[in-house]
Design an enzyme around this catalytic site. Structure first.
Site, short mmCIF file in Angstrom:
data_model
loop_
_atom_site.label_atom_id
_atom_site.label_comp_id
_atom_site.label_asym_id
_atom_site.label_seq_id
_atom_site.Cartn_x
_atom_site.Cartn_y
_atom_site.Cartn_z
N SER A 166 14.23 -19.53 39.52
CA SER A 166 13.25 -18.47 39.71
C SER A 166 12.97 -17.78 38.38
O SER A 166 12.48 -18.41 37.44
CB SER A 166 13.76 -17.50 40.77
OG SER A 166 12.73 -16.64 41.21
N GLU A 258 7.12 -23.13 49.33
CA GLU A 258 7.28 -21.95 48.47
C GLU A 258 5.95 -21.45 47.94
O GLU A 258 5.07 -22.26 47.58
CB GLU A 258 8.14 -22.31 47.26
CG GLU A 258 9.61 -22.50 47.53
CD GLU A 258 10.37 -22.50 46.23
OE1 GLU A 258 10.41 -21.45 45.55
OE2 GLU A 258 10.94 -23.55 45.88
N HIS A 288 12.96 -20.86 48.82
CA HIS A 288 13.07 -20.54 47.40
C HIS A 288 14.53 -20.65 46.93
O HIS A 288 15.44 -20.09 47.54
CB HIS A 288 12.55 -19.12 47.18
CG HIS A 288 12.50 -18.68 45.77
ND1 HIS A 288 11.74 -19.32 44.82
CD2 HIS A 288 13.12 -17.63 45.13
CE1 HIS A 288 11.87 -18.70 43.66
NE2 HIS A 288 12.71 -17.69 43.82
#
Length: 326
Positions: A166, A258, A288
């Site tokens: 991320s 996602e 995610h």
């Protein structure tokens, strides 16, 4: 050997009941909570405190895993070893996710100890400085400092891997681009899980309803907050706009539902256009950063086998004459 790295993979499998159930739980809890909290600094502080409380709960790690704290000039980190058989001459530098304001090296141990085990090397996970107090530039400075720390300890660039998820995937890519632009030696490869690479002002529309975890509007709000006063199309701010010429091989892992799926996909396409071998994996209906769910989700455990194959291919490639500097 590049053919083994430069590939698209869409694993085919019946989605496990654990993954299906967890998607439902996330959709009913974390997504609405994020929608409520991520609207102002106060809400961010509450979210951060909740995560901090979770860090204090003793984690369940296998007995063969060891954790040792480390300290740098501007931040801290921890060494994670997934067994006694790790090669101490090699290392993986890990950047945790958390939208640049939550989480830590400790929250991501389900990922880092498994990475150490499959990479057969210790993992150095850093607690880089984050918002709202600190800026993206501070985070990047800490990442560069941690990499230099490894070089100063005698690790050769070819024996160093980057990985991140991320926001940590964003930081891994920004660090690579910064090192390349400075003419500094680059690591052997980077692994990015669900990387957040586009912090520009373009509204997210892909998978807005399908994503079980992230509310698109709140991700856009965070992007505007972190890029206030910056050029949001600067590659060090939004790596999706980077020129990846000269960057080492990349592995990019995303989930098909996602909202950040295309952040990773666009980097993969751009890097390939610049001559970089990229393993792009898109996992059906995985949330995610699903790798962090490996304690409960079978698909999350399986992805580490794929990461192991990528690392093996990178090591075999670097061992070929003339490839080390490629």
């Amino acid at each position: 050997m590049s053919d083994e790295i430069d590939t698209d993979i869409h694993p085919e499998y019946p989605v496990s009941w654990q993954a299906a159930a967890l998607n439902g739980v996330l959709r009913g809890t974390m997504k609405p909570i994020s929608t409520i909290l991520l609207r102002n600094t106060t809400g961010m502080a509450v979210a951060s405190r909740l995560i901090c409380l979770g860090e204090r709960v003793p984690g369940i790690l296998p007995k063969h895993v060891t954790i040792r704290q480390e300290r740098f000039e501007s931040c801290a980190g921890e060494w994670v070893r997934g067994g006694d058989d790790v090669d101490e001459s090699k290392v993986l530098l890990y950047f945790h996710g958390g939208a640049y304001f939550i989480c830590s090296a400790a929250t991501h141990r389900p990922i880092t100890w498994r990475l150490s085990a499959v990479a057969k090397r210790p993992v150095l996970a850093i607690d880089y400085r984050q918002g709202p107090i600190h800026t993206l530039a501070h985070s990047l400075t800490d990442a560069l400092e941690a990499y230099q720390f490894l070089l100063d300890r005698g690790h050769a660039p070819k024996d160093i891997l980057f990985a991140g998820d991320s926001a940590g995937g964003h930081l891994a890519l920004a660090t690579l681009l910064s090192l390349r632009d400075q003419g500094r030696p680059l690591p052997a490869a980077a692994i990015c899980m669900s990387p957040w690479t586009d912090l520009s002002d373009v509204r997210r529309r892909v998978n807005c309803w399908a994503d079980p975890l992230l509310p698109a509007g709140r991700v856009d709000w965070l992007a505007r907050r972190w890029t206030d006063g910056l050029d949001c199309r600067d590659p060090l701010v939004s790596p999706v706009f980077g020129d990846y010429t000269g960057i080492p091989p990349l592995m990019i892992v995303t989930g098909s539902t996602e909202i950040l799926r295309d952040d990773g996909r666009r980097v993969a396409l751009s890097a390939r256009e610049n001559g970089v071998p990229v393993t792009y994996e898109e996992w059906n209906r995985m949330p995610h950063v699903f790798a962090i769910l490996a304690d409960v989700v079978p698909e999350a455990r399986l992805v580490f086998q794929h990461i192991s194959r990528f690392i093996g291919a990178v090591e075999a490639r670097s061992a070929q004459p003339g490839q080390e500097a490629a």
